[in-house]
Enzyme design. Structure first.
Site, short mmCIF file in Angstrom:
data_model
loop_
_atom_site.label_atom_id
_atom_site.label_comp_id
_atom_site.label_asym_id
_atom_site.label_seq_id
_atom_site.Cartn_x
_atom_site.Cartn_y
_atom_site.Cartn_z
CE1 TYR A 1 -43.17 -100.00 -72.56
CE2 TYR A 1 -41.91 -100.07 -70.52
CZ TYR A 1 -42.92 -100.56 -71.32
OH TYR A 1 -43.69 -101.62 -70.88
CB THR B 1 -43.84 -111.84 -72.52
OG1 THR B 1 -42.77 -110.88 -72.50
CG2 THR B 1 -44.82 -111.52 -71.39
#
Length: 452
Positions: A358, A393
């Site tokens: 990532y 989130t």
């Protein structure tokens, strides 16, 4: 999305007393932009002396109806007096003329008297000059670099939701100050602090500040939910016609959002070999704004990282934006004076255990912005990266409690951001005038202690 119960408790009557008694931090409820708001600043704007400050005064009354000066005798300006003047909602300090170490004391002389007079969620912008443009004067370059250290430290001393930014203004970019200050002095930048952004000359300007993206068409990938959906909503709010793209599995959510925003939905696997051709064919009328928001995580320590985990993250997060952007450019689908915004991450700046794939992908997006910026300038196209920190989130709500709390508190603002915070940054970078900003990284992280 989980709620931050610590902030709720810390801002209650009993919470303030208990937390104050044991010396724990009390994160403030940040003021964010609300629909129907007319002015960027609802409160007092204080402006220093200086040549760039004089440019700000030209449009300052469009920002607020309460304007004061400090440290200057400006004709018609109201002088602000420490401990007597009103609370300060926004401050602009012109440091562009500081060229010697002895002059740095002006920073202390200006800010020390006003520190106790900031209103809730106050915003400070310091104006300076990029040190790299002063190579022929090492003392001046050193002095301007010193201002960066001051601004980042002042940001960490702000209280009650206050923020500080440093803007480097190139010669000829003075007319882009209004757009930058409309963003950085307003609640649209609530979760951005301690950042350094450079403004260069730009031929285009916003015509209607109430709908700054009017007449522009925007493509948002990964738009069905979460941060992508918030970006689409904010771009539409600012007047853009939106094209929303996501994977086939998100079709129902995607179509519902597109219908609500009066936009177009586009179901597409961005990693498919035919994706570039399908995308350009689906956009025969072109686009002005491209937001590469789609991304995935597949976390494992490197010793346990499978080829599938590595390849899938690099394919979605980095290769797809590269391939699709090139196709949009080569086909002319992305029009001149367009804007490309890449959703990176502070992980791409600082790294993170268990996220080598990532972090590599998100750092690659930063490299993509920096490398392509000079190549696209002939067409007036800007390309920038937005690097969110801890954002509330569904993904962060599923994190273990201790890890989630650490992520929230490890910033100067002591809390996580909201998808709206990322969306506001993307919307600003999408404006006509922000061609003045290109090849840069804007961190939306509350001045996270992770990274620089």
């Amino acid at each position: 999305m989980s709620s931050d119960r610590y902030i709720d408790f810390a801002n209650s009557d009993i919470g303030r007393r208990l937390i104050g008694a044991v010396g724990l931090p009390t994160p403030a409820r940040l003021e964010r932009w609300q629909a129907g708001r007319l002015r960027p600043i609802e409160g007092t704007l204080l402006i220093s002396a200086g040549p760039l400050a004089d440019h700000v005064r030209i449009f300052a009354q469009r920002l607020t109806d309460s304007l004061y000066s400090f440290g200057s005798d400006q004709p018609g300006a109201t002088a602000w007096v420490a401990e007597q003047g009103p609370k300060l909602k926004a401050v602009v300090f012109d440091a562009s003329t500081l060229t010697h170490t002895d002059q740095l004391k002006q920073l202390r002389e200006f800010f020390q008297p006003i520190l106790k007079s900031f209103d809730h969620s106050a915003h400070v912008v310091i104006l300076g000059v990029a040190p790299e443009t002063l190579a022929e004067d090492p003392l001046a370059a050193s002095t301007q670099q010193a201002i960066e250290g001051f601004s980042r430290s002042l940001a960490k001393e702000m209280r009650d939701g206050g923020t500080v930014q440093l803007l480097h203004i190139d010669q000829g970019a003075e007319d882009q100050l209004e757009g930058a200050l409309r963003f950085f002095l307003s609640p649209k930048s609530a979760f951005i602090s301690g950042q350094v952004i450079r403004l260069s000359p730009c031929a285009t300007r916003v015509q209607d500040w109430s709908r700054p993206l009017s007449g522009r068409r925007a493509l948002v990938t990964g738009a069905a939910r979460g941060i992508g959906a918030s970006i689409a909503e904010t771009l539409a709010r600012d007047g853009a016609e939106v094209v929303l793209l996501d994977v086939p599995q998100a079709k129902s959510d995607l179509e519902a959002l597109a219908a609500r925003l009066g936009g177009q939905s586009l179901v597409l696997d961005i990693c498919a070999e035919s994706a570039a051709l399908e995308l350009t064919e689906a956009l025969p009328n072109g686009v002005d704004i491209v937001v590469h928001n789609a991304g995935i995580t597949r976390d494992k320590s490197l010793v346990n990282m499978t080829a599938e985990f590595w390849d899938s993250v690099l394919a979605v997060n980095l290769n797809a934006p590269q391939v699709l952007t090139k196709a949009l450019l080569d086909s002319g689908t992305l029009r001149d004076h367009g804007r490309v915004i890449l959703l990176s991450s502070i992980t791409g700046i600082a790294g993170n255990r268990g996220q080598t794939n990532y972090a590599a992908s998100k750092a690659g997006l930063i490299g993509m912005a920096r490398a392509w910026a000079p190549l696209l300038q002939q067409r007036g196209i800007s390309i920038n990266a937005v690097a969110p920190g801890f954002i509330e989130t569904k993904m962060t709500a599923d994190m273990p409690f201790a890890l989630r709390e650490a992520g929230r508190r490890m910033s100067s603002l002591g809390q996580g951001g909201l998808p709206q915070d990322v969306a506001e940054a993307v919307a600003w970078l999408s404006q006509a005038g922000t061609g003045a900003v290109t090849g840069q990284v804007l961190r939306v992280c509350g001045q996270s202690v992770i990274g620089a």
